[in-house]
Design a protein around this motif. Structure first.
Motif, PDB file in Angstrom:
ATOM      1  N   ARG A   1      -1.678   4.899  -1.735  1.00 20.48           N
ATOM      2  CA  ARG A   1      -3.123   4.686  -1.602  1.00 20.48           C
ATOM      3  C   ARG A   1      -3.894   5.927  -2.023  1.00 20.48           C
ATOM      4  O   ARG A   1      -3.432   7.049  -1.820  1.00 20.48           O
ATOM      5  CB  ARG A   1      -3.498   4.369  -0.141  1.00 20.48           C
ATOM      6  CG  ARG A   1      -3.325   2.915   0.198  1.00 20.48           C
ATOM      7  CD  ARG A   1      -4.053   2.506   1.462  1.00 20.48           C
ATOM      8  NE  ARG A   1      -3.455   1.285   1.974  1.00 20.48           N
ATOM      9  CZ  ARG A   1      -3.778   0.067   1.550  1.00 20.48           C
ATOM     10  NH1 ARG A   1      -4.711  -0.099   0.651  1.00 20.48           N
ATOM     11  NH2 ARG A   1      -3.159  -0.993   2.038  1.00 20.48           N
TER      12      ARG A   1
ATOM     13  N   GLN B   1      -4.325  -7.682  -0.782  1.00 25.20           N
ATOM     14  CA  GLN B   1      -4.606  -6.353  -0.221  1.00 25.20           C
ATOM     15  C   GLN B   1      -6.108  -6.188   0.023  1.00 25.20           C
ATOM     16  O   GLN B   1      -6.521  -5.650   1.044  1.00 25.20           O
ATOM     17  CB  GLN B   1      -4.108  -5.255  -1.180  1.00 25.20           C
ATOM     18  CG  GLN B   1      -2.591  -5.098  -1.211  1.00 25.20           C
ATOM     19  CD  GLN B   1      -2.034  -4.314  -0.032  1.00 25.20           C
ATOM     20  OE1 GLN B   1      -2.770  -3.712   0.738  1.00 25.20           O
ATOM     21  NE2 GLN B   1      -0.724  -4.340   0.142  1.00 25.20           N
TER      22      GLN B   1
ATOM     23  N   GLY C   1       0.825  -1.215   0.000  1.00 23.62           N
ATOM     24  CA  GLY C   1       0.000   0.000   0.000  1.00 23.62           C
ATOM     25  C   GLY C   1       0.852   1.254   0.000  1.00 23.62           C
ATOM     26  O   GLY C   1       0.555   2.237   0.675  1.00 23.62           O
TER      27      GLY C   1
ATOM     28  N   PHE D   1      -8.659   2.646  -1.505  1.00 26.20           N
ATOM     29  CA  PHE D   1      -8.928   2.306  -0.103  1.00 26.20           C
ATOM     30  C   PHE D   1      -9.749   1.021  -0.001  1.00 26.20           C
ATOM     31  O   PHE D   1      -9.781   0.386   1.053  1.00 26.20           O
ATOM     32  CB  PHE D   1      -9.613   3.478   0.611  1.00 26.20           C
ATOM     33  CG  PHE D   1      -8.722   4.688   0.721  1.00 26.20           C
ATOM     34  CD1 PHE D   1      -7.596   4.654   1.538  1.00 26.20           C
ATOM     35  CD2 PHE D   1      -8.979   5.845  -0.001  1.00 26.20           C
ATOM     36  CE1 PHE D   1      -6.744   5.756   1.640  1.00 26.20           C
ATOM     37  CE2 PHE D   1      -8.134   6.945   0.094  1.00 26.20           C
ATOM     38  CZ  PHE D   1      -7.019   6.904   0.909  1.00 26.20           C
TER      39      PHE D   1
END
Lengths: 270, 270
Positions: free
Chosen positions: A109, B91, A106, A163
């Motif tokens: 992001r 993720q 991440g 997200f």
């Protein structure tokens, strides 16, 4: 700390960029390299029978239409072909580079824009929905600093991750700007296949050597189009966020990074 | 510590693999995921007009002929398409995965075999030189442990990097075995699109449920061909190096990793 972004357009000399990055790194400069891969993506997308499509926003910015299949091709070129080519070159030069996309850890992001407004050639507005794009909003500085502290040079590339955990196409220049801001870099160097902002594009002798922060909007409106407008937007965001200096430089010359660090190109300061 | 390898053949359920990996990881299991991408590479190489070629070694092992262009396509699929697909899935499941090829941070280093002996269909021997292949010999356990300690799940894929800094095609099963050995993993789980070693291939009811270490060579010679022989070679190297158990399991079923951890498949121990 400096962040160097090298574009993905034709004419860029990646050997020269990597040689320069290696010199800086081995001289003790803390840095992060960010790269693109646009022209190669177009070529591969054509070859794979999924030719690129671009959309223009009402405010005049052009971006790649990024459906799921395009994101997959994008990842093949940016994260596969280009990222590993650059990491391999750096490894060969003795730099322990680690390639990461914005998805990995991440690092980048952002919010996915689920509906994107666009205008067609006749100026009619329409909305695009099967589109995975967004803007980098959060940087995983912990991971980047951990790698840097461990002696690894991060080599970053789009896509980023939303997200909600979806790969999203983001602009690499603005991603670099956000990265430079988050790491409070002294310099952000953005290299492409032109020497900087040209007041009479494509006449390279019309290079604008300096821009003051307060003049960025004016310059963007007056002289810059397309890609260069986005670079100036990135430059503005970086300096607003505390980055000392942004240099828009030329990636086609022999010592491209060193030249830009020395102030060759368009230098933007507050 | 366990190392899970999931192959790149057709029929593998990556959603199920990732869901299982996420459960284990979120349950506190320290692990590394390694993956392949062979069948996708063949498809993309065909589409890009550079169809795959394979060579057979005098001892009967088949491997991909890996010229520079093939390595580039290989990187596009393994490091781009497959690696980012898996990292994105993880993720989305809340696992902070970091995708790495063996090039990145020199995670997988090995010697390039500059001349590879091969046999043609008529049994005549010849030597291949424009070939970038090798075997993983050194693992950068520092980088892997740093990521694991930082809360990141490493997702590894070929290629590796030679001691001269060239990307080299390496076998993912043997790379996993070397990784499991270097990290002194308790288990190495190798998942593919068959249930394990079959004594009457392709009859899946002929699954060999257990192999003792001392019988590996005999089993490999008697029952296994091609890919499975390499997996058994990897299993042997792992157990010789101190890995507690190797399980060859099925990646097409609903809980593929959990099933293999529970002993479903071919279990190899000392």
């Amino acid at each position: 700390m400096i962040v160097v972004k090298v574009g993905g357009s034709e004419g860029i000399d990646y050997d020269a960029v990597c040689a320069d990055i290696a010199r800086l790194w081995q001289g003790g400069q803390r840095l992060i390299l960010v790269h693109g891969g646009s022209s190669q993506t177009n070529a591969v997308a054509e070859a794979l029978g999924h030719p690129p499509k671009f959309i223009t926003s009402p405010s005049g910015y052009t971006s790649r239409l990024s459906d799921k299949k395009t994101i997959e091709i994008f990842e093949m070129v940016y994260c596969g072909k280009m990222n590993k080519m650059i990491v391999e070159k750096l490894q060969k030069l003795g730099v322990n580079a680690v390639g990461l996309s914005g998805i990995d850890g991440g690092v980048w992001r952002g919010k996915r824009k689920k509906a994107v407004r666009a205008v067609d050639e006749d100026g009619r507005k329409f909305v695009v929905r099967d589109n995975y794009t967004g803007t980098v909003e959060e940087i995983n500085t912990d991971l980047l600093n951990m790698l840097l502290d461990g002696g690894y040079l991060p080599v970053l590339t789009p896509p980023a991750i939303s997200f909600e955990g979806e790969a999203i196409n983001v602009d690499g220049d603005r991603g670099s700007a956000e990265t430079a801001r988050a790491l409070q870099a002294t310099d952000l160097i953005i290299l492409s296949n032109i020497p900087g902002v040209l007041t009479a594009f494509p006449d390279e002798s019309s290079l604008l050597k300096e821009i003051q922060f307060d003049d960025i909007d004016h310059v963007a409106k007056t002289y810059a189009e397309g890609r260069m407008r986005i670079k100036l937007l990135g430059a503005k965001e970086a300096i607003e966020g505390g980055v000392g200096r942004v240099v828009l430089g030329d990636a086609r010359i022999e010592r491209p990074v060193a030249a830009a660090v020395a102030g060759q190109g368009t230098v933007i300061t507050r």
